[in-house]
Write a protein that holds these residues in place. Sequence first.
Motif, PDB file in Angstrom:
ATOM      1  N   GLY A 108      49.217  38.881  56.026  1.00 53.61           N
ATOM      2  CA  GLY A 108      49.036  40.231  56.553  1.00 53.61           C
ATOM      3  C   GLY A 108      49.142  40.292  58.061  1.00 53.61           C
ATOM      4  N   VAL A 109      48.733  39.225  58.735  1.00 57.27           N
ATOM      5  CA  VAL A 109      48.865  39.183  60.199  1.00 57.27           C
ATOM      6  C   VAL A 109      50.331  39.186  60.595  1.00 57.27           C
ATOM      7  N   ILE A 110      51.145  38.367  59.914  1.00 57.71           N
ATOM      8  CA  ILE A 110      52.579  38.331  60.231  1.00 57.71           C
ATOM      9  C   ILE A 110      53.217  39.669  59.880  1.00 57.71           C
ATOM     10  N   SER A 111      52.795  40.266  58.780  1.00 56.22           N
ATOM     11  CA  SER A 111      53.302  41.585  58.402  1.00 56.22           C
ATOM     12  C   SER A 111      53.022  42.605  59.494  1.00 56.22           C
ATOM     13  N   ILE A 125      46.217  41.778  67.481  1.00 57.15           N
ATOM     14  CA  ILE A 125      44.797  41.460  67.600  1.00 57.15           C
ATOM     15  C   ILE A 125      44.138  41.744  66.261  1.00 57.15           C
ATOM     16  N   SER A 126      43.396  40.752  65.743  1.00 52.79           N
ATOM     17  CA  SER A 126      42.812  40.912  64.411  1.00 52.79           C
ATOM     18  C   SER A 126      41.575  40.035  64.275  1.00 52.79           C
ATOM     19  N   HIS A 127      40.682  40.449  63.395  1.00 52.20           N
ATOM     20  CA  HIS A 127      39.556  39.592  63.018  1.00 52.20           C
ATOM     21  C   HIS A 127      39.955  38.620  61.917  1.00 52.20           C
ATOM     22  N   GLY A 159      32.990  42.488  73.553  1.00 46.36           N
ATOM     23  CA  GLY A 159      31.896  41.592  73.225  1.00 46.36           C
ATOM     24  C   GLY A 159      31.973  41.008  71.824  1.00 46.36           C
ATOM     25  N   VAL A 160      33.091  41.247  71.120  1.00 46.89           N
ATOM     26  CA  VAL A 160      33.251  40.772  69.745  1.00 46.89           C
ATOM     27  C   VAL A 160      34.433  39.808  69.694  1.00 46.89           C
ATOM     28  N   GLU A 161      34.288  38.725  68.941  1.00 48.80           N
ATOM     29  CA  GLU A 161      35.367  37.746  68.808  1.00 48.80           C
ATOM     30  C   GLU A 161      36.531  38.329  68.012  1.00 48.80           C
ATOM     31  N   ARG A 162      37.722  38.070  68.505  1.00 49.84           N
ATOM     32  CA  ARG A 162      38.944  38.452  67.787  1.00 49.84           C
ATOM     33  C   ARG A 162      39.987  37.350  68.015  1.00 49.84           C
ATOM     34  N   LEU A 163      41.009  37.346  67.183  1.00 50.50           N
ATOM     35  CA  LEU A 163      42.139  36.449  67.354  1.00 50.50           C
ATOM     36  C   LEU A 163      43.333  37.240  67.857  1.00 50.50           C
ATOM     37  N   PHE A 164      44.053  36.658  68.803  1.00 49.55           N
ATOM     38  CA  PHE A 164      45.244  37.288  69.363  1.00 49.55           C
ATOM     39  C   PHE A 164      46.457  36.428  68.993  1.00 49.55           C
TER      40      PHE A 164
END
Length: 641
Positions: A108-111, A125-127, A159-164
């Motif tokens: 889903g991230v690649i999508s 940017i996604s959790h 202030g919240v962790e996310r992945l980029f």
Amino acid sequence: MSNKVVSARDAAALVHSGDTVTTSGFVGAGVPDGLLKALGDRYAEDGEPRDLTLLFAAGQGDGKGRGLDRLAAPGLVKRVIGGHWGLIPKLGAMAVRGEIEGWNFPQGVISHLFRDIAAGKPGTISHVGLETFVDPRLGGGRVSAAAQDDLVELIQLGGVERLFYHALPIHVALLRGSTADERGNITMEREALILDNLAQAMAARNSGGVVIVQVDQIVSGGSLPAREVVIPGALVDAVVQAPAELHPQTYASQYNRYFTGRYRAPEGGAAPMALDLRKVIARRCAFELPIGGVVNLGIGMPEGVSAVAAEEGLLSHVTLTAEPGVIGGQPASGLDFGAAINTEAIIAQNQQFDFYDGGGLDMTCLGMAEVDGQGNVNVSRFGPKLAGAGGFINISQNARRVVFAGTFTAGGLAARIGDGRLEIAAEGQSRKFIEAVEQITFSGARAGRLRQPVMFVTERCVFELRPDGVHLTEIAPGVDMGRDILSQMGFAPIFGEPLPMDPRIFTDAPMGLREEMLEIPLSRRIHLDPDRQILFINLARMAIRDAGDVAAVKQAVEQAVAGLGHRVDAVVNYDFTRIDERIQHDWAAMVGDLEDRLYGRVTRYSGSAFLRRRLGETLEARRRTTIYESEAAARAALREG
């Protein structure tokens, strides 16, 4: 160009050494096999192009050389960023050995990355992926040490962790449709899925790249209905007409009219599954189906749940979905997986993951290969075998309830099933419940911290993940807990007195789930926990139609607490409850009376935002009422209150 139709060989010549190439497809649906073959053939003949970067979301292959494995020639591909690798074992082996650079990111991230590249954004940017092997703290999705670049980074946002996840320009998009006109407009009327074709075409176009589309027929320019065009000709540089053998609808079906969504298959046409281990597991999972809810079923063992739901007459009472964009109907299995019959809608894959990532799924049933004592699950990597995560991380992290399904052991497992019992005839050679998983595809710690309900269903027992660990909660009749369960595990589960699994699961006859799940008597809906002094009231899927129904619920509650002599706290389940508008005032008055006389603290919950709003409106006339979105939240509020 007034006519964009070219040969496959000429289309392959548009791919240059060093290009980043993206391809469409899901298993065997929507895969541009003609274009992939032409690219592989050109490299074999000319030694060009070389050192390609391949970017794909869903797995595209049959495990036997079709799909992306057509590009598994040394020197043709330099790096691969993909969601699912299990169906492309040649490329997977090259990545594991470090012959190519490989990354495994959530499907889903690649999508979504396709969309963000098209929009000119620096990345996604996604959790999704936090606390799994995709997290930079746990490997950053790298398949081997050959993948040295940091393609995903941990960030703080508000202030919240996310992945980029970093964007990259796409130079070539190899896509697929059904019909093209000479101007390059593409329709998909005979395809099983829409996938990300439009987003990929836009990403390539806006990166200054080229878009090549494989179709099975070509018509005169300007003759396609505008509303049926999925990829506008303005985005398309070249069209290739593929022969039938390189353009099957899926890798299992040359063409199935029911997969297009334009026709409906007759109901009840499929024969029931044979009573084997797969059906036993699917049956136990079917008990968890949320009537009126939206469900995702994963590939493999969970596929059987849809067949059991059809056999039990439940298909019309749940909405089954699959990650490539299928909504409703009955998902197909095997190399047809991703397609479905009798669908209600087929949407773009990236939009489906919008819904999934936002918490839209009431439940998912997914496979499991390894589970450890912290509730971590691995489905993605086993030594030299690279399966990949696919959509598993998106789905498992975000569904409101997760049911993992699989046999207790693997490799030679055999059992005798019948007369309400299960006996292990031959134990599997490989354990699934082990001390520590090789790779974390699902984080048990994260699920526990977020109070996500998680269950593990096997043929012989059922576990639940709770804050203090994995609990053994059910055992199949005929199974010895010490010999058949505890001695076959790499960790000690927590248990008291496990309940017996329902004997109907092990009997070769319909279980009557439809009647049970839709017509639960009031006597089984109201339960007083004497230890905690909490009254649990289950109104899920109940229809409150008239004053008689209101009075019946009131009487049942009064009987449950009769003789206590003190108030009790209450937790009320309103999942998919229907209260007729004509008696909403009567219902509110009855609830208020019970609160005045019998309740101490009371919390309510429902997974439906619409119902929470309507119920709040019904009850707030009397007092401030909060309705939570899950049982866990309602129980927590009761404790904190």
